[in-house]
Design a protein around this motif. Structure first.
Motif, PDB file in Angstrom:
ATOM      1  N   ASP A  50      56.780-107.333  51.103  1.00  0.00           N
ATOM      2  CA  ASP A  50      57.355-107.620  49.791  1.00  0.00           C
ATOM      3  C   ASP A  50      56.924-108.983  49.260  1.00  0.00           C
ATOM      4  O   ASP A  50      56.538-109.127  48.099  1.00  0.00           O
ATOM      5  CB  ASP A  50      58.881-107.558  49.878  1.00  0.00           C
ATOM      6  CG  ASP A  50      59.384-106.176  50.286  1.00  0.00           C
ATOM      7  OD1 ASP A  50      58.697-105.185  49.978  1.00  0.00           O
ATOM      8  OD2 ASP A  50      60.448-106.098  50.909  1.00  0.00           O
ATOM      9  N   LYS A  51      56.966-109.967  50.127  1.00  0.00           N
ATOM     10  CA  LYS A  51      56.737-111.347  49.693  1.00  0.00           C
ATOM     11  C   LYS A  51      55.308-111.580  49.206  1.00  0.00           C
ATOM     12  O   LYS A  51      55.082-112.299  48.226  1.00  0.00           O
ATOM     13  CB  LYS A  51      57.049-112.302  50.859  1.00  0.00           C
ATOM     14  CG  LYS A  51      56.923-113.775  50.512  1.00  0.00           C
ATOM     15  CD  LYS A  51      57.082-114.648  51.753  1.00  0.00           C
ATOM     16  CE  LYS A  51      58.419-114.479  52.415  1.00  0.00           C
ATOM     17  NZ  LYS A  51      58.600-115.373  53.585  1.00  0.00           N
ATOM     18  N   ASP A  86      50.142-103.723  48.905  1.00  0.00           N
ATOM     19  CA  ASP A  86      50.257-102.391  48.330  1.00  0.00           C
ATOM     20  C   ASP A  86      50.027-101.292  49.356  1.00  0.00           C
ATOM     21  O   ASP A  86      50.112-100.098  49.025  1.00  0.00           O
ATOM     22  CB  ASP A  86      49.212-102.196  47.219  1.00  0.00           C
ATOM     23  CG  ASP A  86      49.261-103.308  46.195  1.00  0.00           C
ATOM     24  OD1 ASP A  86      50.283-103.433  45.509  1.00  0.00           O
ATOM     25  OD2 ASP A  86      48.269-104.076  46.110  1.00  0.00           O
ATOM     26  N   THR A 102      61.650-102.104  53.692  1.00  0.00           N
ATOM     27  CA  THR A 102      60.630-102.462  52.704  1.00  0.00           C
ATOM     28  C   THR A 102      61.077-102.040  51.309  1.00  0.00           C
ATOM     29  O   THR A 102      61.424-100.885  51.080  1.00  0.00           O
ATOM     30  CB  THR A 102      59.292-101.773  53.047  1.00  0.00           C
ATOM     31  OG1 THR A 102      58.875-102.198  54.342  1.00  0.00           O
ATOM     32  CG2 THR A 102      58.223-102.139  52.039  1.00  0.00           C
ATOM     33  N   LYS A 103      61.062-102.979  50.407  1.00  0.00           N
ATOM     34  CA  LYS A 103      61.492-102.702  49.028  1.00  0.00           C
ATOM     35  C   LYS A 103      60.306-102.320  48.140  1.00  0.00           C
ATOM     36  O   LYS A 103      60.468-101.613  47.159  1.00  0.00           O
ATOM     37  CB  LYS A 103      62.202-103.925  48.444  1.00  0.00           C
ATOM     38  CG  LYS A 103      63.465-104.345  49.197  1.00  0.00           C
ATOM     39  CD  LYS A 103      64.098-105.568  48.545  1.00  0.00           C
ATOM     40  CE  LYS A 103      65.362-105.997  49.278  1.00  0.00           C
ATOM     41  NZ  LYS A 103      65.099-106.437  50.644  1.00  0.00           N
ATOM     42  N   ARG A 104      59.116-102.799  48.482  1.00  0.00           N
ATOM     43  CA  ARG A 104      57.957-102.627  47.621  1.00  0.00           C
ATOM     44  C   ARG A 104      57.373-101.219  47.753  1.00  0.00           C
ATOM     45  O   ARG A 104      57.427-100.597  48.813  1.00  0.00           O
ATOM     46  CB  ARG A 104      56.901-103.674  47.990  1.00  0.00           C
ATOM     47  CG  ARG A 104      55.705-103.707  47.070  1.00  0.00           C
ATOM     48  CD  ARG A 104      54.786-104.865  47.446  1.00  0.00           C
ATOM     49  NE  ARG A 104      53.564-104.836  46.675  1.00  0.00           N
ATOM     50  CZ  ARG A 104      53.436-105.291  45.441  1.00  0.00           C
ATOM     51  NH1 ARG A 104      54.486-105.813  44.839  1.00  0.00           N
ATOM     52  NH2 ARG A 104      52.273-105.237  44.805  1.00  0.00           N
ATOM     53  N   GLU A 105      56.780-100.713  46.677  1.00  0.00           N
ATOM     54  CA  GLU A 105      56.084 -99.436  46.686  1.00  0.00           C
ATOM     55  C   GLU A 105      54.731 -99.630  47.365  1.00  0.00           C
ATOM     56  O   GLU A 105      53.856-100.319  46.837  1.00  0.00           O
ATOM     57  CB  GLU A 105      55.896 -98.973  45.239  1.00  0.00           C
ATOM     58  CG  GLU A 105      55.723 -97.494  45.072  1.00  0.00           C
ATOM     59  CD  GLU A 105      55.585 -97.090  43.610  1.00  0.00           C
ATOM     60  OE1 GLU A 105      56.256 -96.147  43.192  1.00  0.00           O
ATOM     61  OE2 GLU A 105      54.802 -97.742  42.880  1.00  0.00           O
TER      62      GLU A 105
END
Length: 925
Positions: free
Chosen positions: A428-429, A433, A467-470
C-alpha cells in the motif's frame, strides 16, 4: 455463514420425486438427484438431459476412529436434508439453498462431535477433458461442473474427475459448505464470480474488473534489480521492449524479509526514494510490481536479534534436551539423547538447518555427535546477533525450521501476523500494483501441523486481507481458496541454457495445467544474459521463440534480468524492439485463432515480417542441427522449405587439448582412492541413489573404472549413480569440456558424468550413449542443455541448466540411466579429464553449397560469432553481442534448394566452429 439475498425464496425450484425415491434440486442448467438410500443418483444437464455422474457414490460420508462410513439414508424437510450413516447412529443436517445458477449445501449440525472428517460431496464425473488441480472442477468444451467451498475452512479437490468436498474437525465441521455449479462451459466463470460476490470470498479486481478477466493479464513485465539510481534507465528499457510493468526483486527493494524496511543500499532515499521510483514508473504509463520471498524472516531481520521473537516454526521431532549445564563459552552442547535425525555436516536441505535455540540464544552447530556423549559439536554461540548465555541442564534445544536460508514463522502465530501486516503495508505504502509471493506452498514443506490445506489458506488469506490496494496477485494457486486470490500463475525460475526446450517442457506444459484450472497464465521467468562461463549472451532466436508462443497463447511474458546484463549485451535494444512488435500484436489480437494455433506447435520457430503494404505476417523458420567443424568438412542437408538464400550463424569455439594434456584437470583417476559418499540423501537431496529394484556398482580398475547396473525392478527407465567427493574444489573456468575413453556394451543406455558445485545444488550433465561396442575416445564439448528433460534421473530439472559456479566443482556423480526393466548394462571408462580450452580464431570461413561458394573475410575470435541473413553484409558480434567491423562477403550468396543440399566448409588454419543454418517457409495462412 452469510445467506445471499439471491438465494432467498428460491426453493420453488426444488422438487421431490417420490416414486423413484429421489430428491432433485434444479438450477437453470443442472438437475442434481440424491437417492433416499443415501447415494448420488444423477447430475444432469437440464437442457440436454445428459447425465454426467460416472458411477454410484455416497452423497456424504464421515470418518470416525479411522473408519469411513457412507450415507445410507437421506430425507428432506423444509430445505434441510437429514443424512444418516450406516449403523453409526450419527445424523447430519445439511441446509440446501437453490439459486438460478448454483446450489449450496451447508453442514448445519452433526450429532456426534467426535467425527474427524465429514465428506460433504463425492462426485465421480464423466467430464475428464479438463480437470482442475485447485478449483475443483471438471469440464469438456460444452459442459462443466464445479464444487466451490463457501469459506476458507472447507476444502475441495479434484482427482481424475472425482470432485470432493470435506470438513476437518481440526479446523471446522459445522459451518462448512460448498456451492455446486453445473452449466455450459462458457458460463462457468460467470457463476463462480457470482458465488464469490454472494458469499464474501476473495474477489480481487484491477481497475474495477475481476482480475482474472482484466486486460492486464496479457501484459508482460520486466523483472529486474530496479534501484533508485537506475530507475530512469530501467523504465526506458521497459518502454523499448513493450513491457507493461517493472517488477523489482525481493531483497532489492527491502532490506530484510520479515520487517520489510527499505533497502538503503539500493534506495538511499529510504521510503521517500522508493515512493519516488514508484511515481516515475506510474508517470511513464507502467505498472510497478513487487517480488517477495514469502513467509520468511531473514536471519538479519530485527525480529531475530538481539532477542528472537516468539512464534518461529520449530521441528517438534527434532527437539533435544540439554544434558548438562553450559556456560557462554562452551562450544559442545551435550544432549540427553542422540541428535541423530538432525542435519549433519555433509547433508543438505531446503527446509532444515543447523540453527538451534535455547531460550533467547541462537546457536549454530557444525556437526552431530551421535555416540555417547551425545551432542552438537563446534558450536557458534550467540549467533545472528543474539547473546551467548549460560543454560541449565534440562533446557529444551529447539531446531529452527527454515526455507532457503531464512527462518519460517508459524502461520498460526502472532509473529506471522506481524510479518503479513508489514508486507501488506509495503504494498500500500509504495504503490505496488502487482505482487509475486514467491515460494507460497513450497515454503510450507515439512510443516508439522495440519491440515496442510488450511495452513495454506490461512497464510495467503492474511496477506490478502491486510492489503488495501488493488493489486494483481500472481502465483499458481495452491488450494481451492487461494484460487480466488491468485489470478496469474505459471512461472518457473530462469535457466541459463537449454532455454527453448525448458520453455516447451515446463512453461508450455504448465500453461496447459493453468488452462485446466481456469487460470490466466504467463510464460516466464525467461532469462536475459550477458556472456558468462556457464551461458552465452542472449540472442534474438530464443527471445523471439518465447514471444511467439506468448502471442499464440495470448499470455504475458516475464523477462528476468538485471541492469548489468541489459547494458552488457550489445543486442539488447535490437532484441527488445523485435519483441515489442510481438507484444503489441498480441495485445491487439492482430492474428486470428487459426494462425495462433499454428504457433503453438512445440519446437516450431517463427519470424515476423512486414510486407510492402505494412501488414504483418508470420514465417515458419527451420533451424538445422548445429554442426561442429574444424578445418574442412562436408555434409548434406535436406531442406523442406522453398529455394532461398543461405542464412547462417558461425560461432568460433575454443580448441580442446587432447586427452592426457598437461593442462587438463583430472576429475576421476583410477590411481587415486575414491571418496564415495553413501550416507544421507543422494543427488539434489534425493532419498535414493538408484531406482527400486536396480543394483548399481562402480569399481576402480588398473586403467579405469568399471560401471554396472542391473534393473530387476519394474521401472522401464531405471537409473543408478555413485556420488564421488573430490579431494578439493576444481576450477574449470578454462576446462569446461570433458574427455574420457569409454568401452560401450551396445545397450543404448546412457553413461553420465554430472559435476556439482560447492553450493551442492547446481550441476552440469555430460553424457554419452552406449550405443556402440568396444573402446572409443569420447569428447563431451558441452554439457546437456534442454535434452536434460529426456533423461529420467534426479537431475531432470532446471538445476542442471541454471547457473553453476564452475570454479568450485566439488563432486562428480557417475550415472547410468535408461536401463530397461530386466536389462543389465556393463561399461568401462578411463580417467575422466576436464579438457583445457585454447583460443583459436576462425578466419575467412568459406562455404560451398551445391557448387556455389561464398567466403566471409572475418577474423572471429573465440566466443565471437558471425550472422548472415541471406543478403547485405554479414554481421560480426563479440561474445557479448557488441557488433564488430562488418565481414562483408566474397562471392555469390549460395541458394539453399528445396530438397538435398551438398555443403562443404573450409577454413585453413582455423579453430573449431559451430555452424547453424536456417531456412524459412511460406507465410502462415
Amino acid at each position: 455463514m452469510r445467506t445471499p439475498a439471491s438465494c432467498l425464496l428460491l426453493l420453488v425450484m426444488l422438487s421431490r420425486t417420490e416414486a423413484a425415491g429421489v430428491i432433485e434440486f434444479k438450477t437453470d442448467s443442472l438437475v442434481y438427484g440424491i437417492g433416499s438410500d443415501g447415494l448420488n443418483h444423477s447430475l444432469r444437464d437440464r437442457l440436454g438431459n445428459r447425465d454426467y455422474l460416472k458411477s454410484t457414490s455416497a452423497f456424504m460420508s464421515i470418518e470416525k476412529d479411522g473408519r469411513r462410513t457412507g450415507s445410507n439414508s437421506v430425507s428432506l424437510h423444509r430445505g434441510v436434508l437429514s443424512v444418516k450413516f450406516g449403523d453409526t447412529g450419527i445424523e447430519a443436517k445439511v441446509r440446501v439453498k437453490v439459486s438460478p445458477s448454483f446450489l449450496t449445501f451447508e453442514l448445519a449440525s452433526l450429532s456426534d462431535h467426535s467425527v474427524s472428517i465429514v465428506e460433504l460431496a463425492n462426485l465421480p464425473l464423466t467430464l475428464d477433458k479438463y480437470v482442475s488441480k485447485t478449483l475443483a472442477s471438471a469440464r469438456n468444451d460444452e459442459y462443466a461442473i464445479a464444487v466451490v467451498p463457501l469459506n476458507m475452512k472447507t476444502h475441495s479437490k479434484a482427482a481424475r474427475a472425482v470432485l470432493t468436498v470435506e470438513g476437518d474437525s481440526r479446523v471446522l465441521l459445522e459451518g462448512t459448505g460448498f456451492a455446486l455449479v453445473g452449466c455450459p462451459t462458457p458460463k462457468l466463470l460467470d457463476r463462480i464470480e457470482r458465488i464469490e460476490l454472494d458469499y464474501g470470498l476473495p474477489h480481487p479486481t484491477l481497475n474495477g474488473i475481476w482480475a482474472r478477466r482484466s486486460p492486464e493479464q496479457e501484459r508482460s513485465y520486466l523483472f529486474c534489480d530496479l534501484k533508485e539510481s537506475t530507475a530512469d534507465a530501467m523504465i526506458n528499457y521497459a518502454k523499448v521492449g513493450g513491457f507493461g510493468s517493472v517488477v523489482v526483486y525481493g531483497g532489492t527493494w527491502n532490506a530484510t524479509h520479515g520487517s520489510y524496511g527499505v533497502n538503503l543500499l539500493n534506495f538511499p532515499g529510504g521510503e521517500r526514494g522508493l515512493k519516488e521510483v514508484s511515481r516515475k514508473i506510474h508517470t511513464a504509463g507502467l505498472k510497478f510490481g513487487m517480488h517477495n520471498l514469502e513467509m520468511l524472516v531473514d536471519k538479519t531481520d530485527p525480529l531475530v536479534s538481539p532477542v528472537p521473537a516468539t512464534g518461529f516454526m520449530m521441528y517438534p521431532d527434532r527437539r533435544r534436551i540439554l544434558g548438562a549445564d553450559v556456560s557462554p563459552g562452551d562450544t559442545f552442547l551435550p544432549t540427553t539423547t542422540s541428535p541423530l535425525g538432525l542435519l549433519g555436516k555433509n547433508d543438505k536441505s531446503r527446509f532444515h538447518c543447523r540453527d538451534l535455540r535455547i531460550g533467547d540464544e541462537i546457536i549454530t552447530y557444525d556437526d552431530l555427535k551421535t555416540s555417547p556423549p551425545y551432542g552438537f559439536t563446534a558450536c557458534l554461540r550467540g549467533a545472528h546477533g543474539t547473546r551467548a548465555a549460560s543454560h541449565p541442564a534440562g533446557s529444551p534445544i529447539e531446531n529452527f525450521s527454515e526455507f532457503v536460508g531464512s527462518y519460517r514463522p508459524d502461520v498460526t502465530s502472532d509473529l506471522y501476523d506481524r510479518v503479513a501486516r508489514s508486507e501488506a503495508a509495503s504494498l500500500d505504502k509504495y504503490g505496488f500494483d502487482y505482487i509475486y509471493p514467491d515460494g507460497t506452498g513450497e515454503n510450507l514443506g515439512y510443516w508439522p501441523t495440519g491440515p496442510e490445506w488450511y495452513i495454506y489458506n490461512l497464510q495467503i488469506s492474511k496477506l490478502f486481507g491486510y492489503t488495501k490496494r488493488e493489486v494483481l496477485w500472481a502465483h499458481a494457486p495452491i488450494t481451492d481458496y487461494s484460487w480466488h486470490i491468485f489470478s496469474r500463475g505459471n512461472t518457473t525460475d530462469t535457466v541459463h541454457t537449454g532455454m527453448i526446450q525448458h520453455f516447451d517442457r515446463v512453461s508450455v506444459a504448465g500453461a496447459k495445467a493453468s488452462f485446466a484450472d481456469l487460470q490466466p497464465f504467463e510464460f516466464g521467468w525467461f532469462g536475459y544474459f550477458a556472456a558468462a562461463l556457464d551461458a552465452q549472451a542472449t540472442r534474438p532466436r530464443e527471445m523471439v521463440y518465447a514471444w511467439s508462443k506468448a502471442l499464440a497463447y495470448r499470455a504475458a511474458m516475464s523477462l528476468e534480468t538485471d541492469k548489468a546484463a541489459l547494458d552488457g549485451n550489445g543486442r539488447t535494444r535490437e532484441i527488445f524492439s523485435r519483441i515489442a512488435n510481438w507484444e503489441a500484436l498480441k495485445q491487439k489480437a492482430y492474428f486470428p485463432p487459426r494462425i495462433r494455433d499454428q504457433l503453438k506447435a512445440a519446437g516450431a520457430e517463427f519470424e515476423l515480417e512486414r510486407t510492402g503494404n505494412g501488414r504483418w505476417q508470420i514465417l515458419p523458420v527451420t533451424y538445422f542441427p548445429e554442426k561442429y567443424v574444424a578445418g574442412e568438412d562436408e555434409w548434406t542437408l535436406e531442406n523442406g522449405n522453398p529455394d532461398q538464400p543461405l542464412r547462417i550463424t558461425i560461432d568460433a569455439m575454443p580448441s580442446l587439448a587432447p586427452f592426457g594434456d598437461r593442462g587438463n584437470i583430472s576429475l576421476l583417476d583410477p590411481q587415486q582412492e575414491l571418496d564415495r559418499n553413501t550416507s544421507g540423501n543422494g543427488p539434489l537431496g534425493s532419498p535414493s541413489r538408484q531406482t527400486e529394484g536396480l543394483s548399481f556398482d562402480l569399481k576402480s580398475e588398473e586403467d579405469g573404472f568399471h560401471v554396472m547396473a542391473s534393473n530387476k525392478g519394474s521401472n522401464p527407465s531405471g537409473w543408478g549413480c555413485a556420488e564421488l567427493i573430490l579431494d578439493g574444489p576444481r576450477d574449470l573456468r578454462e576446462n569446461r569440456a570433458l574427455g574420457t575413453w569409454v568401452t560401450g556394451d551396445g545397450s543404448g543406455a546412457f553413461l553420465h558424468f554430472v559435476i556439482e558445485d560447492s553450493s551442492r545444488w547446481p550441476v552440469r550433465d555430460y553424457y554419452v550413449r552406449l550405443d556402440f561396442k568396444g573402446r572409443r575416445y569420447v569428447e563431451m564439448r558441452e554439457a546437456a542443455k534442454g535434452e536434460i528433460y529426456d533423461f529420467v534421473f534426479p537431475f531432470n530439472n532446471y538445476w542442471a541448466i541454471r547457473n553453476i559456479d564452475i570454479k568450485t566443482i566439488s563432486r562428480v556423480y557417475v550415472f547410468l540411466t535408461g536401463v530397461p526393466s530386466g536389462a543389465a548394462v556393463d561399461a568401462r571408462f578411463s580417467r575422466l579429464e576436464a579438457l583445457r580450452e585454447q583460443a583459436r580464431p576462425v578466419k575467412d570461413a568459406n562455404l560451398t553449397i551445391n557448387g556455389k561458394s561464398v567466403s566471409f573475410p572475418a577474423n572471429l575470435q573465440t566466443g565471437w560469432y558471425l550472422e548472415y541473413l541471406g543478403s547485405g553484409e554479414a554481421r560480426v558480434f563479440n561474445a557479448n553481442g557488441f557488433e564488430q567491423p562488418g565481414a562483408g562477403i566474397h562471392g555469390t550468396t549460395p541458394v539453399m534448394r528445396h530438397g538435398s543440399n551438398k555443403i562443404h566448409f573450409q577454413c585453413g588454419g582455423c579453430g573449431p566452429a559451430k555452424l547453424t543454418i536456417s531456412t524459412r517457409g511460406e507465410p502462415l495462412r
